[in-house]
Scaffold this motif. Structure first.
Motif, mmCIF file in Angstrom:
data_model
loop_
_atom_site.group_PDB
_atom_site.id
_atom_site.type_symbol
_atom_site.label_atom_id
_atom_site.label_comp_id
_atom_site.label_asym_id
_atom_site.label_seq_id
_atom_site.Cartn_x
_atom_site.Cartn_y
_atom_site.Cartn_z
ATOM 1 N N ASP A 162 51.695 -28.046 -1.507
ATOM 2 C CA ASP A 162 51.756 -28.888 -0.317
ATOM 3 C C ASP A 162 51.245 -30.288 -0.664
ATOM 4 O O ASP A 162 50.033 -30.540 -0.689
ATOM 5 C CB ASP A 162 50.916 -28.274 0.803
ATOM 6 C CG ASP A 162 50.985 -29.087 2.089
ATOM 7 O OD1 ASP A 162 51.769 -30.056 2.136
ATOM 8 O OD2 ASP A 162 50.253 -28.743 3.032
ATOM 9 N N PHE A 163 52.182 -31.211 -0.915
ATOM 10 C CA PHE A 163 51.799 -32.536 -1.387
ATOM 11 C C PHE A 163 51.304 -33.445 -0.261
ATOM 12 O O PHE A 163 50.851 -34.558 -0.521
ATOM 13 C CB PHE A 163 52.981 -33.182 -2.118
ATOM 14 C CG PHE A 163 53.344 -32.456 -3.376
ATOM 15 C CD1 PHE A 163 52.652 -32.694 -4.547
ATOM 16 C CD2 PHE A 163 54.353 -31.505 -3.385
ATOM 17 C CE1 PHE A 163 52.959 -32.015 -5.718
ATOM 18 C CE2 PHE A 163 54.667 -30.820 -4.546
ATOM 19 C CZ PHE A 163 53.972 -31.071 -5.710
ATOM 20 N N LYS B 49 48.556 -36.576 -8.043
ATOM 21 C CA LYS B 49 47.635 -35.936 -8.983
ATOM 22 C C LYS B 49 46.776 -34.923 -8.243
ATOM 23 O O LYS B 49 46.233 -35.214 -7.170
ATOM 24 C CB LYS B 49 46.732 -36.968 -9.653
ATOM 25 C CG LYS B 49 45.752 -36.354 -10.666
ATOM 26 C CD LYS B 49 44.817 -37.405 -11.242
ATOM 27 C CE LYS B 49 43.840 -36.768 -12.224
ATOM 28 N NZ LYS B 49 42.933 -35.800 -11.554
ATOM 29 N N SER B 50 46.691 -33.748 -8.814
ATOM 30 C CA SER B 50 45.867 -32.706 -8.214
ATOM 31 C C SER B 50 44.387 -33.069 -8.307
ATOM 32 O O SER B 50 43.914 -33.536 -9.338
ATOM 33 C CB SER B 50 46.107 -31.370 -8.926
ATOM 34 O OG SER B 50 45.152 -30.406 -8.527
ATOM 35 N N ARG B 51 43.663 -32.859 -7.227
ATOM 36 C CA ARG B 51 42.220 -33.081 -7.236
ATOM 37 C C ARG B 51 41.463 -31.900 -7.825
ATOM 38 O O ARG B 51 40.254 -31.989 -8.054
ATOM 39 C CB ARG B 51 41.726 -33.358 -5.803
ATOM 40 C CG ARG B 51 42.264 -34.664 -5.232
ATOM 41 C CD ARG B 51 41.697 -34.961 -3.860
ATOM 42 N NE ARG B 51 42.178 -36.249 -3.356
ATOM 43 C CZ ARG B 51 41.829 -36.774 -2.189
ATOM 44 N NH1 ARG B 51 40.988 -36.115 -1.390
ATOM 45 N NH2 ARG B 51 42.312 -37.946 -1.806
ATOM 46 N N ASN B 52 42.186 -30.808 -8.069
ATOM 47 C CA ASN B 52 41.555 -29.610 -8.638
ATOM 48 C C ASN B 52 41.720 -29.531 -10.157
ATOM 49 O O ASN B 52 41.243 -28.594 -10.774
ATOM 50 C CB ASN B 52 42.163 -28.348 -8.011
ATOM 51 C CG ASN B 52 41.893 -28.265 -6.526
ATOM 52 O OD1 ASN B 52 40.823 -28.636 -6.071
ATOM 53 N ND2 ASN B 52 42.871 -27.789 -5.769
ATOM 54 N N GLU C 166 44.045 -31.599 -13.746
ATOM 55 C CA GLU C 166 44.681 -32.765 -14.356
ATOM 56 C C GLU C 166 46.205 -32.746 -14.221
ATOM 57 O O GLU C 166 46.894 -33.442 -14.956
ATOM 58 C CB GLU C 166 44.293 -32.832 -15.840
ATOM 59 C CG GLU C 166 42.808 -33.016 -16.078
ATOM 60 C CD GLU C 166 42.257 -34.289 -15.435
ATOM 61 O OE1 GLU C 166 42.937 -35.331 -15.514
ATOM 62 O OE2 GLU C 166 41.165 -34.233 -14.841
ATOM 63 N N LYS C 167 46.734 -31.973 -13.314
ATOM 64 C CA LYS C 167 48.185 -31.880 -13.175
ATOM 65 C C LYS C 167 48.733 -33.057 -12.360
ATOM 66 O O LYS C 167 48.153 -33.463 -11.360
ATOM 67 C CB LYS C 167 48.572 -30.559 -12.509
ATOM 68 C CG LYS C 167 48.270 -29.335 -13.365
ATOM 69 C CD LYS C 167 48.689 -28.062 -12.661
ATOM 70 C CE LYS C 167 48.377 -26.836 -13.495
ATOM 71 N NZ LYS C 167 48.755 -25.583 -12.820
ATOM 72 N N TRP C 168 49.901 -33.531 -12.817
ATOM 73 C CA TRP C 168 50.579 -34.648 -12.176
ATOM 74 C C TRP C 168 51.981 -34.241 -11.745
ATOM 75 O O TRP C 168 52.596 -33.371 -12.353
ATOM 76 C CB TRP C 168 50.690 -35.832 -13.146
ATOM 77 C CG TRP C 168 49.400 -36.543 -13.421
ATOM 78 C CD1 TRP C 168 48.388 -36.125 -14.246
ATOM 79 C CD2 TRP C 168 48.982 -37.798 -12.867
ATOM 80 N NE1 TRP C 168 47.370 -37.038 -14.245
ATOM 81 C CE2 TRP C 168 47.704 -38.079 -13.413
ATOM 82 C CE3 TRP C 168 49.565 -38.699 -11.984
ATOM 83 C CZ2 TRP C 168 46.998 -39.233 -13.091
ATOM 84 C CZ3 TRP C 168 48.866 -39.864 -11.652
ATOM 85 C CH2 TRP C 168 47.598 -40.122 -12.206
ATOM 86 N N TRP C 169 52.473 -34.881 -10.668
ATOM 87 C CA TRP C 169 53.834 -34.699 -10.185
ATOM 88 C C TRP C 169 54.456 -36.076 -9.936
ATOM 89 O O TRP C 169 53.744 -37.062 -9.713
ATOM 90 C CB TRP C 169 53.874 -33.904 -8.882
ATOM 91 C CG TRP C 169 53.662 -32.432 -9.036
ATOM 92 C CD1 TRP C 169 54.602 -31.450 -9.074
ATOM 93 C CD2 TRP C 169 52.392 -31.760 -9.122
ATOM 94 N NE1 TRP C 169 54.009 -30.212 -9.201
ATOM 95 C CE2 TRP C 169 52.658 -30.370 -9.235
ATOM 96 C CE3 TRP C 169 51.065 -32.186 -9.129
ATOM 97 C CZ2 TRP C 169 51.658 -29.426 -9.335
ATOM 98 C CZ3 TRP C 169 50.066 -31.243 -9.248
ATOM 99 C CH2 TRP C 169 50.369 -29.877 -9.344
ATOM 100 N N LEU C 170 55.767 -36.099 -9.934
ATOM 101 C CA LEU C 170 56.515 -37.338 -9.777
ATOM 102 C C LEU C 170 57.590 -37.147 -8.716
ATOM 103 O O LEU C 170 58.338 -36.173 -8.750
ATOM 104 C CB LEU C 170 57.165 -37.709 -11.119
ATOM 105 C CG LEU C 170 58.180 -38.856 -11.160
ATOM 106 C CD1 LEU C 170 57.525 -40.156 -10.746
ATOM 107 C CD2 LEU C 170 58.767 -38.966 -12.568
ATOM 108 N N GLU C 171 57.650 -38.066 -7.752
ATOM 109 C CA GLU C 171 58.679 -38.010 -6.719
ATOM 110 C C GLU C 171 59.890 -38.814 -7.165
ATOM 111 O O GLU C 171 59.766 -40.002 -7.491
ATOM 112 C CB GLU C 171 58.144 -38.548 -5.393
ATOM 113 C CG GLU C 171 59.123 -38.382 -4.239
ATOM 114 C CD GLU C 171 58.502 -38.689 -2.887
ATOM 115 O OE1 GLU C 171 59.259 -38.722 -1.903
ATOM 116 O OE2 GLU C 171 57.271 -38.895 -2.818
#
Length: 387
Positions: A312-313, A337-340, A342-347
């Motif tokens: 859920d972004f 970027k996840s606060r939990n 180091e994972k990143w996502w791109l829209e």
């Protein structure tokens, strides 16, 4: 649905000695006399000892369960992790009268399991079984993402080739076509025809040579994280760490890298099936390959129980970053970027206004590239697939 009719029960005499406390064997409910309650399990193991995809003759009954048996004997003896563990072992799938029948049986099993949120781990068998694994997603009526880890790319057009050398081509040609992306990890250029690589490039699919994995295995995490299903050909691992396949290959992934990739797969909130193929125990004199596969599965299971459910972004789990460009296409790029961790996502915005944007896994390197004013290749390929 009564899945027990498709499976042969296990011989408990083979595994009884492995029921030591704190081992995976102790925590795994097995099909011996009573079929386990797979609906209440998180992960289900199943042996699919179908080898007609790499040779003409049917599997010999006496050796039908030897590959999965060898892996189970190593896996059950491994110490369970610190978290919970809800595993079942459904035994060995009964091969169909024909190879096509086996594909359809596997399709039905994968379909039913993912519909009930149970992840099947398929211990094959030749890698053409990934076709049956893939068919299990057709009922979802949405596009799916697939990652295959292999030293070659099984897309030959040679009509004389065995099914396990052309199943990817069959997947690409399947109608209806619901494959959105394909990630190929660990291929070796001298084992792949240039025309095959040109096809992958034309379809905007990602492909990574084994040297790229050696250089920075962490960069494979976003590739694995996008997958709904993962297929792992043991021949992708160098012969020193996994001799149980042929022809022998002195180059390839290390056993440690294979386990790292399976850890990434376990962590992937979207991944709902794993297939490990092409293991031949007759070539595995000291059971080294069986131990390697067992450890890969162990890391997958551990990864699964460390999932963060980060989908859920719009939630407070993510920090949103906007990168502005001087050009018109794109004029800006959105990262999450996840606060939990180091994972990143791109829209990624579509070329057509009639289609929706997609949020895909990426790496920190993609973000750094964007703030330097360069459009990441992952953004370009994803946009081309969206259309």
């Amino acid at each position: 649905m009564n899945l027990s009719i498709f499976f042969e029960p296990l011989n408990e005499d083979v595994y009884a000695a492995l029921n030591k406390p704190r081992t995976l064997g102790f925590y795994t409910s097995r099909f011996v006399s009573k079929f386990p309650d797979w609906r209440s399990a998180d992960i289900a193991l199943l042996g699919v000892n179908e080898t007609r995809g790499c040779k003409e003759e049917a599997p010999a009954p006496a050796a039908a369960s030897s590959a999965a048996r060898a892996v189970r004997q190593r896996l059950y003896s491994l110490t369970k992790g610190a978290g919970r563990c809800r595993l079942v072992d459904l035994g060995n799938l009964r091969p169909g009268i024909t190879l096509e029948d086996t594909y359809l049986r596997l399709r039905e099993i994968v379909e039913v399991m993912i519909s009930h949120n149970t992840i099947p781990i398929i211990i094959g068998g030749s890698q053409d079984l990934e076709y049956g694994q893939y068919l299990g997603y057709e009922h979802l009526e949405r596009v799916v993402n697939m990652v295959t880890i292999d030293s070659s790319v099984d897309m030959t057009e040679d009509p004389e080739a065995t099914p396990n050398k052309k199943q990817l081509r069959r997947i690409l040609m399947h109608e209806p076509n619901y494959l959105f992306s394909l990630g190929q990890i660990g291929y070796q250029s001298y084992l792949v025809e240039p025309e095959v690589m040109a096809t992958l490039e034309k379809l905007h699919f990602e492909a990574y040579r084994v040297g790229e994995v050696h250089h920075k295995v962490q960069e494979m995490e976003p590739v694995v994280r996008v997958a709904d299903l993962l297929s792992f050909d043991i021949s992708a691992i160098r012969h020193q760490d996994a001799p149980g396949y042929q022809p022998a290959n002195p180059f390839g992934l290390t056993g440690e890298e294979a386990c790292q990739l399976c850890w990434y797969a376990g962590l992937n909130d979207n991944l709902t099936s794993l297939g490990i193929y092409e293991y031949d125990p007759a070539l595995d004199k000291r059971s080294l390959t069986a131990m390697t596969i067992a450890t890969m599965i162990w890391y997958f299971v551990e990864g699964f129980y460390h999932r963060k459910n980060e989908l859920d972004f719009s939630s407070k789990q993510f920090t949103k970053y906007a990168v502005t460009f001087n050009t018109d296409n794109p004029d800006r790029m959105i990262f999450y970027k996840s606060r939990n961790g180091e994972k990143w996502w791109l829209e990624v915005e579509p070329l057509s206004s009639e289609k929706a944007s997609r949020i895909v896994p990426c790496s920190y390197e993609d973000y750094l590239q964007a703030i330097e004013g360069e459009v990441p290749n992952r953004w370009i390929m994803t946009q081309a697939r969206i259309g």
